[in-house]
Write a protein that holds these residues in place. Sequence first.
Motif, PDB file in Angstrom:
ATOM      1  N   TRP A  41      26.904  71.528  50.598  1.00 52.06           N
ATOM      2  CA  TRP A  41      28.379  71.313  50.238  1.00 52.06           C
ATOM      3  C   TRP A  41      29.402  71.749  51.084  1.00 52.06           C
ATOM      4  O   TRP A  41      30.639  71.276  51.314  1.00 52.06           O
ATOM      5  N   ALA A  42      28.921  72.946  51.903  1.00 51.72           N
ATOM      6  CA  ALA A  42      29.839  73.706  52.685  1.00 51.72           C
ATOM      7  C   ALA A  42      30.213  72.919  53.963  1.00 51.72           C
ATOM      8  O   ALA A  42      31.036  73.340  54.554  1.00 51.72           O
ATOM      9  N   TYR A  43      29.413  71.953  54.547  1.00 50.96           N
ATOM     10  CA  TYR A  43      29.745  71.216  55.682  1.00 50.96           C
ATOM     11  C   TYR A  43      30.786  70.405  55.609  1.00 50.96           C
ATOM     12  O   TYR A  43      31.474  70.078  56.836  1.00 50.96           O
ATOM     13  N   GLY A  44      31.436  69.982  54.478  1.00 50.97           N
ATOM     14  CA  GLY A  44      32.589  69.504  54.255  1.00 50.97           C
ATOM     15  C   GLY A  44      33.711  70.162  54.755  1.00 50.97           C
ATOM     16  O   GLY A  44      34.713  69.616  55.281  1.00 50.97           O
TER      17      GLY A  44
END
Length: 264
Positions: free
Chosen positions: A164-167
């Motif tokens: 989710w942090a790649y966004g």
Amino acid sequence: MRTTILITSPEEWQAPGLELFQFAPIFPGGPEWLTKPVLIALLSSVIVMAVCWAAFAKPKIVPRGWQSIGEYCYVFVREQIARPNLGKDADRWMGLLLTIFLTVLVWNLMGVIPLIQFPVAAHIAFPLVLALSVYGAKLYLGVRHHGVRGYLKGIVHLPGLPGWAYGLYAPMILAEVFLTSLFTHFVRLFANMFAGHILLAFFSSVGFWFVFERLTPLGAGVGVLGVVMTIVMTAFEMFIQFLQAFLFAMLASMFIASGLHGSH
């Protein structure tokens, strides 16, 4: 010591400003692009080629003269710039990195050479073109060795980062690799040479005006201070000129390494 002065009337002194970076064509009616900075850049290229030719055209087992200077520069760039970033690929890129280092160094030193007194890198177009060349090489190497998808994946991949942090992370790292890195590469060099040129012109103009043009008992101290500061700042500026050439070449090697290895 720079002696450029802007005089608005016979009785007043004004600090030098942006007019120091505005140049008319060398030949009246000639090409508008053929200005003093272009001529200095061409002269710098001739100097770099002449030094390298004198150093490496006929190398001897025991280096002397220009060969000693050339080998010292080569070893410095190889050990301090190329190998720390490129590792086993360092020797393949020494020609480019040595050329970049020597070119930028000569560009910068032109700012303290009498009668020339203009650092080429203080004109933003020159470091920009050089940085764009390195930028193009980085992208070419990245795509050639890893493909578009593999290159992008290598840039954004961070072990242990939740999906989710790649966004949030991916846009920032991509902007840093493809935009910010180019901007900082040439702006750092340009800004330092621009500011240094202004400072040298300021102190030298103070010294020239109050010591030679309008010598008075009250102004003599200011003029002497201007002369002393010009000498001090010239020595400091030469250190900065070398440092900026080193950093520019260092970043070039880092960017080339990022293309070869497919990482940021």
